[in-house]
Motif scaffolding. Sequence first.
Motif, PDB file in Angstrom:
ATOM      1  N   UNK A  17       0.854  -1.198   0.000  1.00  0.00           N
ATOM      2  CA  UNK A  17       0.000   0.000   0.000  1.00  0.00           C
ATOM      3  C   UNK A  17       0.883   1.239   0.000  1.00  0.00           C
ATOM      4  N   UNK A  18       0.419   2.290  -0.689  1.00  0.00           N
ATOM      5  CA  UNK A  18       1.140   3.569  -0.741  1.00  0.00           C
ATOM      6  C   UNK A  18       0.148   4.698  -0.505  1.00  0.00           C
ATOM      7  N   UNK A  19       0.649   5.853  -0.067  1.00  0.00           N
ATOM      8  CA  UNK A  19      -0.272   6.987   0.107  1.00  0.00           C
ATOM      9  C   UNK A  19      -0.883   7.367  -1.248  1.00  0.00           C
ATOM     10  N   UNK A  20      -2.167   7.622  -1.276  1.00  0.00           N
ATOM     11  CA  UNK A  20      -2.830   8.088  -2.500  1.00  0.00           C
ATOM     12  C   UNK A  20      -2.639   9.603  -2.555  1.00  0.00           C
ATOM     13  N   UNK A  21      -1.887  10.069  -3.556  1.00  0.00           N
ATOM     14  CA  UNK A  21      -1.547  11.492  -3.649  1.00  0.00           C
ATOM     15  C   UNK A  21      -2.316  12.117  -4.811  1.00  0.00           C
ATOM     16  N   UNK A  22      -3.286  12.959  -4.462  1.00  0.00           N
ATOM     17  CA  UNK A  22      -4.070  13.637  -5.493  1.00  0.00           C
ATOM     18  C   UNK A  22      -4.069  15.140  -5.213  1.00  0.00           C
ATOM     19  N   UNK A  23      -4.129  15.967  -6.273  1.00  0.00           N
ATOM     20  CA  UNK A  23      -4.102  17.421  -6.084  1.00  0.00           C
ATOM     21  C   UNK A  23      -5.303  17.897  -5.278  1.00  0.00           C
ATOM     22  N   UNK A  24      -5.134  19.030  -4.594  1.00  0.00           N
ATOM     23  CA  UNK A  24      -6.249  19.638  -3.874  1.00  0.00           C
ATOM     24  C   UNK A  24      -7.332  20.102  -4.847  1.00  0.00           C
ATOM     25  N   UNK A  25      -8.552  20.186  -4.362  1.00  0.00           N
ATOM     26  CA  UNK A  25      -9.659  20.556  -5.262  1.00  0.00           C
ATOM     27  C   UNK A  25      -9.645  22.047  -5.587  1.00  0.00           C
ATOM     28  N   UNK A  36       3.166  10.304 -14.404  1.00  0.00           N
ATOM     29  CA  UNK A  36       3.587  10.300 -12.995  1.00  0.00           C
ATOM     30  C   UNK A  36       2.406  10.613 -12.083  1.00  0.00           C
ATOM     31  N   UNK A  37       1.592  11.600 -12.458  1.00  0.00           N
ATOM     32  CA  UNK A  37       0.447  11.970 -11.620  1.00  0.00           C
ATOM     33  C   UNK A  37      -0.567  10.839 -11.512  1.00  0.00           C
ATOM     34  N   UNK A  38      -0.728  10.071 -12.606  1.00  0.00           N
ATOM     35  CA  UNK A  38      -1.629   8.896 -12.537  1.00  0.00           C
ATOM     36  C   UNK A  38      -1.096   7.876 -11.548  1.00  0.00           C
ATOM     37  N   UNK A  39       0.236   7.633 -11.566  1.00  0.00           N
ATOM     38  CA  UNK A  39       0.855   6.692 -10.616  1.00  0.00           C
ATOM     39  C   UNK A  39       0.656   7.144  -9.170  1.00  0.00           C
ATOM     40  N   UNK A  40       0.863   8.437  -8.921  1.00  0.00           N
ATOM     41  CA  UNK A  40       0.766   8.955  -7.548  1.00  0.00           C
ATOM     42  C   UNK A  40      -0.649   8.832  -7.002  1.00  0.00           C
ATOM     43  N   UNK A  41      -1.638   8.832  -7.901  1.00  0.00           N
ATOM     44  CA  UNK A  41      -3.032   8.718  -7.463  1.00  0.00           C
ATOM     45  C   UNK A  41      -3.463   7.293  -7.168  1.00  0.00           C
ATOM     46  N   UNK A  42      -2.546   6.321  -7.349  1.00  0.00           N
ATOM     47  CA  UNK A  42      -2.866   4.916  -7.074  1.00  0.00           C
ATOM     48  C   UNK A  42      -2.513   4.564  -5.631  1.00  0.00           C
ATOM     49  N   UNK A  74       4.686  18.904  -5.979  1.00  0.00           N
ATOM     50  CA  UNK A  74       3.517  19.743  -5.657  1.00  0.00           C
ATOM     51  C   UNK A  74       2.297  18.884  -5.305  1.00  0.00           C
ATOM     52  N   UNK A  75       2.069  17.840  -6.096  1.00  0.00           N
ATOM     53  CA  UNK A  75       0.913  16.965  -5.846  1.00  0.00           C
ATOM     54  C   UNK A  75       1.075  16.283  -4.485  1.00  0.00           C
ATOM     55  N   UNK A  76       2.319  15.854  -4.180  1.00  0.00           N
ATOM     56  CA  UNK A  76       2.602  15.193  -2.894  1.00  0.00           C
ATOM     57  C   UNK A  76       2.337  16.147  -1.725  1.00  0.00           C
TER      58      UNK A  76
END
Length: 706
Positions: free
Chosen positions: A246-254, A281-287, A312-314
Amino acid sequence: MTPAPASQAAPARRAPPSPARQALHKLGLVRDIDLALYLPLRYEDETRITPIGSAREGATVQVEGTVTACEVQYQPRRQLVVRLQDATGSCELRFFSFYPSHQKAMAVGTRLRARGEVRGGFWGRQMLHPAFKRAEGELPAALTPVYPTVAQLPQAYLRRAIATALTRVPLPETIPPELAPPPAAGAQAAWSLREALFFLHHPPPEAALAALEDRSHPAWHRLKAEELLAQQLSQWRARRERAGLAAPVLRPGREAPLHEQLLAALPFSLTAAQRRVSGEILRDLGQARPMHRLLQGDVGSGKTVVAALAACVCIDAGWQCALMAPTEILAEQHFAKLVEWLEPLLAARGRHVAWLAGAQKKRERASMLAAIEDGTAALVVGTHAVIQEQVRFHRLALAVIDEQHRFGVAQRLALRRKLHEGAEAGRALEPHLLMMSATPIPRTLAMSYYADLDVSTIDELPPGRTPVLTRLVSDSRREEVIQRIAAQVAAGRQVYWVCPLIEESEALDLSNATATHLELSEALPQVRVGLLHSRMPVADKRAVMEEFKAGRMGVLVSTTVIEVGVDVPNASLMVIEHAERFGLSQLHQLRGRVGRGAAASACVLMYSTGETGRLGETARERLRAMHETTDGFEIARRDLEIRGPGEFLGARQSGDALLRFADLQQDAPLLEWAREAAPQLLERHPQLAEQHIERWLGSRAEFLKA
């Protein structure tokens, strides 16, 4: 004094291992299977005797006869001369290095076998320093293997150890018939591992020596297939293990996402390639599983801004990011850029970019460590200091490693452990990993050593980069080069002059940076010439770079510390002294320091042929590649051809050769087979897959994950 009862007697001390056994362990030959997989370099044919009268000059043969003379001669130098006679003729054996035991072993009347190259001499046939032994017993039935060895490990000992291991080692098949490798070209069927190993250690006299020594024999084909499969299995297993974490799900703020704020603030637009890889990369971070991605792009393709967007997303998701670079200069370049881009955006959130390096003052370092631990340091930039034990992250979710091949394997593994420690307490999360490289990875390497990685490629340079003209110049034209520098500086441009060493070295006899700085200062009295090398204090290095960036210095004499990360758009000429001493990727990186502005730029590769008057073959190949192409992907492909994968990947830093038998260029079809077979073997026969990895890699499997 009463002796102690037997039950209380001190345990007998174990005798220390013999020098030969210690040497075996140093070579990594610990298990029977290690010995069985330790294959000969070449073979000697001791299965037949050639009559002395039939031995042709220049041929390497084994002869047998009776010693008719054995004496030490002193003209023209001390030597042992032995005459060997059979029914067809005689041959002289000469030894310039010998012991009294040699004289005893070759006393007159002894029946002897000698093996060596036959030469013609004034007194007839000769052999210089032949191998010899008493002519006893039958001739061997197989060719005699010659193994790579080290001091204190005689061939005879190594041969016995390997022969014994072969009789003991179990060699069950780990590749089921439906996944068997394709047979070698011209072979009717694939060999089993047992057949291949026994054959390669003891080939029959009629075996084709050329096919054995160039590794094209079907027995070699089987071993290469097994080795490539082990490597692929290890990579696929690592990928599967990571997919289960498991990894942190990193998604941009709304509202007003940080990465969009950065894009709006940048003084340039992203290229299509930068936008594409950022999306990957952003798709990977959101997993919810950890990213394990390599971001590759040529020198100056804009990898740092892509890493900044990921950071920034992190940060937007409430986590921390770390960026690690191999040198302080490169780490400082990243830090300066990231502070310029991100600090105004982070300040509004009460967070900042932290700097961590080995040469920091104690108070500054303590302040940074506290900010990292309490989470106010949203992004931590530094050298290997980032992975030191006292660094404690509050919530680390993303690590970026720049020029990852420049770090040793142990350092890369330490960072992975650091990431795991930094995961949120009690949640067993594995943070995301982004590795960056300006040395593009050729396709065969991506298929093999990076099989467990996702690869993103920036294959487009930002607008405004000018092509760099590359010139090869002999150091006999040094004065012309200095005149060219004077012209460039007079036109308002700046120049780099790169030297390979700081201090004189008798072995290499290279001009050093200090001497060159003095020479150019005298030759160009109107020009300010700076000096930069790795032994300077950090503050002095920083001051020199600031002066050069500001345009107050016309020429910068430097060692390779400016290889990566330095960005001075006004610099239009790069002179690399003793270019024949540099690696291809290093030359390409250095050339990438110019051509960053609108002015026409050039790179002068100044080479020396030394006393021989000619360049070595490898140096010539490197310089030719630099002259013929500026494409980083083509440079990387040629670099792989010249150096092989071990050096290309920095694998030597771990002390482990990555592939011992297979060749990625020649054995591409076997690599394709191994890629397809590995996931199927893991899926259908997991126990066989584990057995195969253990047999071939043992503890080295962990290194491939780094």
